[in-house]
Every structure is written in structure tokens, then in C-alpha cells.
Design an enzyme around this catalytic site. Structure first.
Site, PDB file in Angstrom:
ATOM      1  N   CYS A   1       0.837  -1.205   0.000  1.00  0.00           N
ATOM      2  CA  CYS A   1       0.000   0.000   0.000  1.00  0.00           C
ATOM      3  C   CYS A   1       0.871   1.255   0.000  1.00  0.00           C
ATOM      4  CB  CYS A   1      -0.923  -0.011   1.228  1.00  0.00           C
ATOM      5  SG  CYS A   1      -1.899   1.484   1.404  1.00  0.00           S
TER       6      CYS A   1
ATOM      7  N   CYS B   1      -0.416   4.132   2.254  1.00  0.00           N
ATOM      8  CA  CYS B   1      -0.149   3.929   3.687  1.00  0.00           C
ATOM      9  C   CYS B   1       1.323   4.185   4.021  1.00  0.00           C
ATOM     10  CB  CYS B   1      -0.486   2.503   4.122  1.00  0.00           C
ATOM     11  SG  CYS B   1      -1.972   1.824   3.418  1.00  0.00           S
ATOM     12  N   ASP B   2       2.235   3.741   3.157  1.00  0.00           N
ATOM     13  CA  ASP B   2       3.647   3.671   3.569  1.00  0.00           C
ATOM     14  C   ASP B   2       4.613   4.590   2.829  1.00  0.00           C
ATOM     15  OD1 ASP B   2       2.992   1.761   5.441  1.00  0.00           O
ATOM     16  OD2 ASP B   2       3.218   0.102   4.039  1.00  0.00           O
TER      17      ASP B   2
END
Ligand code: NAP
Length: 313
Positions: free
Chosen positions: A139, A142-143
Site C-alpha cells: 500500500c 499507507c507507507d
């Protein structure tokens, strides 16, 4: 126990749209979601191909759809409840599972709409599991911020991979995209963007072999499929986008699934089991878009409404 007209499992675009159409048809409806609403849209940053909504954040798009759902008095939604099995008894379906705190739950309905979506596929590379959360990610939204001014490798050549590469390039110093063929699968518009971005480099005809590092990712070993030559590419992160697997484990034995475990339906979104309908990414379908998931959600709700009135259940 209250018996709902319809239980919808999954609150991604397909399930949320099914809820809007069930609610507007005045069917008592329960929507059960294992995490938070939005499904895979939560994993992406921007949406720019949903008709009628000009380039918006995915959060904004989901918030608008949720407002439409919450505006309907016949729809109840429960989050952080994971369905583990479904029983059919006395013309009713009983949906059972566990909530996040480990407590069992159970709800009953006359019809079911499965919209349980899909999750990113793993590659099964040596080092992939060990470094998940330590440099390996599925993701970018997200990261990506963890990789500011660092070098990352991304595996895959579809729309998801290229969308995510463009997003990662806003943070990382360099994004190297490894794809197993000599041509990307992604749509033309995304290919144009990636090719004009100087931070993104394509490594074609190549597959990843092993992810290496001490505590976190330090490099990845890559093999050229034409020459068989192996090289090591230095990187701080490895992002993997090689397609999705459907969330249908809880349906095994109840519904007909294809060899990849996708649910088989007809054009009305009806499964072979009377009273159960399916829509969105958990269903066998050729084209996976937010707009197609929403369209299928509407069709599934309409079919469920017809099933309830025609069968007088
Ligand atoms: P996808 O279209 O199935 O692409 C998967 C990619 O991973 C392909 O390039 C494939 O290579 C590669 N791949 C698969 N298995 C692999 C393996 N074992 N080793 C190395 N590479 C592997 O999946 P997706 O990109 O996640 O897209 C899923 C659906 O969502 C598609 O219908 C897509 O159009 C849609 N989507 C649309 C948008 C958008 O419109 N902006 C954004 C995201 C997703 P090959 O090409 O060689 O098969």
C-alpha cells in the site's frame, strides 16, 4: 432476533451502493464491514475516473457515498465485524462471525448480498514475509511517507502498480518498476505519465527473485527472463502490486467459486444459491473499476428486491 430483508457483507463501493439501492427500496438492510468503509478505495490517494466527480481524494468520494447511505433510515451499518460463516435455515440466512474485540455476533436476513472485495496478492518471494512492514509493503498511500528521498522498487505492470509508482515518486528519490514482460498492462494514460516522470525507471522483462537485508530491506535480486542474468538492485523498500485475491474463504462450500476463488454469478448478480447475490471485486468479472463495482451493487440490490417480492419471503 430481528430478521432483516437483506444483509450486505462488505462496505466497499459495491456494498455501499447496494445499501443505497436497498435503502431506497425500503428494504430493512444491515451492512456488515470487517474494517472501515471504503474497501480498496482506501488504499488509493486520488480518484479521477468516477463520472460526475472531478478528480477527488478517495476519502472524499467514500465520505460522499457514506453520507448517502447514512441518510437512509432503513440501513444499519456495523463496522469491524468479520463474517466467518453463513447458515441457511427456515428460509433465512444466518450470518455469523467475530467483532474486533473477539466477541461472536450473529444476524439473520431473507436475502444476502456478498460484496466482500479482494486483497493484494503476495508474490511468495524469499524474504517477502520476513520483511513485510520492514520495507515490504502492499500500500503506497499507507507507507510512501516512510520512503521520503529513499530508493524503492515496485513490482507489477498493471493500473494499480503504475498508479502507485506515480504516487511513490512524490516521496521517493527513485522508483524502479520491475515488470515481467516487455510491455506494461496499465492503461495508455498511466503509461504516458510514468514514461515522462524522470524519477521512475522501468526494468522490463524481469522478475524479482529474493528480497535481501539485515533488519530492513537493503536490496532485491532480479532476474532478466530473456538472458537469465541476475542482478542486485539497492533499495530501501519493495512495493508489490501484482493483482488481487478475492475475500471469499468464508463462502467455500456454500457458493460456487471459480479456480481463483471468485464468486460466479449471472448478469443479475445472482449466484446459483437462491437468495444470495454478489457484486464487486469478489465476483468473477473482466473489468475492475469503482464505477463497475457501484453498477453491480445497484444491480444486486435490484435483484434482491425482486427475489424478495417474487418469492414472498
Ligand atoms: P492486474 O491488472 O491483474 O495487473 C497485475 C500486474 O501484475 C500485471 O502487470 C501482471 O503482469 C503482474 N503480475 C501478476 N502476477 C505476477 C507475478 N507472479 N510476478 C510478476 N508480475 C506479476 O491487477 P491490478 O493492476 O491490481 O488491477 C486490477 C484491476 O483494477 C484491473 O482491472 C485494473 O484496470 C483496475 N484498476 C484500475 C485503476 C484505474 O482505472 N486508475 C487503478 C487500479 C486498478 P502481466 O501484465 O504480465 O500479466
Amino acid at each position: 432476533m430481528k430478521i432483516y430483508d437483506v444483509i450486505i457483507i462488505g462496505a466497499g463501493p459495491a456494498g455501499l451502493t447496494a445499501a443505497i439501492y436497498c435503502g431506497r427500496a425500503k428494504l430493512s438492510t444491515k451492512l456488515i464491514e470487517q474494517s472501515q468503509p471504503g474497501g480498496q478505495v482506501n488504499l488509493t490517494e486520488e480518484v479521477e475516473n468516477f463520472p460526475g466527480v472531478f478528480k477527488t481524494s478517495s476519502k472524499n468520494l467514500i465520505d460522499i457515498i457514506l453520507k448517502q447511505v447514512n441518510d437512509l433510515d432503513k440501513v444499519e451499518m456495523e463496522e469491524f465485524k468479520e463474517v466467518s460463516d453463513i447458515k441457511y435455515d427456515n428460509n433465512n440466512f444466518e450470518v455469523r462471525g467475530q467483532s474486533l474485540d473477539g466477541k461472536d455476533f450473529s444476524s439473520k436476513s431473507k436475502a444476502l448480498i456478498i460484496a466482500s472485495g479482494a486483497q493484494p496478492k503476495k508474490l511468495g518471494l524469499k524474504g517477502e514475509e520476513d520483511f513485510t512492514g520492514k520495507g515490504v509493503s502492499y500500500c503506497a498511500v499507507c507507507d510512501a511517507p516512510f520512503f521520503k528521498d529513499k530508493d524503492v522498487v515496485l513490482i507489477g505492470g498493471g493500473d494499480t502498480a503504475i498508479d502507485e509508482a506515480l504516487y511513490l515518486a512524490k516521496f521517493a528519490r527513485k522508483v524502479k518498476v520491475i515488470h515481467r514482460r516487455d510491455a506494461l498492462r496499465a492503461s495508455g494514460i498511466l503509461q504516458e505519465r510514468i514514461k515522462s516522470n524522470p524519477q521512475i525507471e522501468l526494468i522490463l522483462d524481469s522478475v524479482a527473485v529474493e528480497i535481501l537485508g539485515k533488519k530492513t530491506v537493503e536490496k532485491i535480486r532480479v532476474r532478466n527472463v530473456k538472458t537469465n542474468k541476475e542482478t542486485e538492485v539497492d533499495c530501501n523498500g519493495v512495493f508489490i502490486f501484482v493483482g488481487y485475491s478475492p475475500n471469499t474463504k468464508f463462502l467455500e462450500g456454500l457458493l460456487e467459486l471459480n479456480e481463483e476463488k471468485y464468486i460466479i454469478t449471472n448478469e443479475e448478480m445472482a449466484t446459483a444459491k437462491k437468495g444470495i447475490f454478489a457484486c464487486g471485486d469478489c465476483r468473477k468479472r473482466p473489468f475492475r473499476q469503482i464505477v463497475t463495482a457501484c453498477a453491480e451493487g445497484a444491480i444486486a440490490a435490484h435483484s434482491a428486491e425482486q427475489y424478495l417480492s417474487q418469492n414472498n419471503v
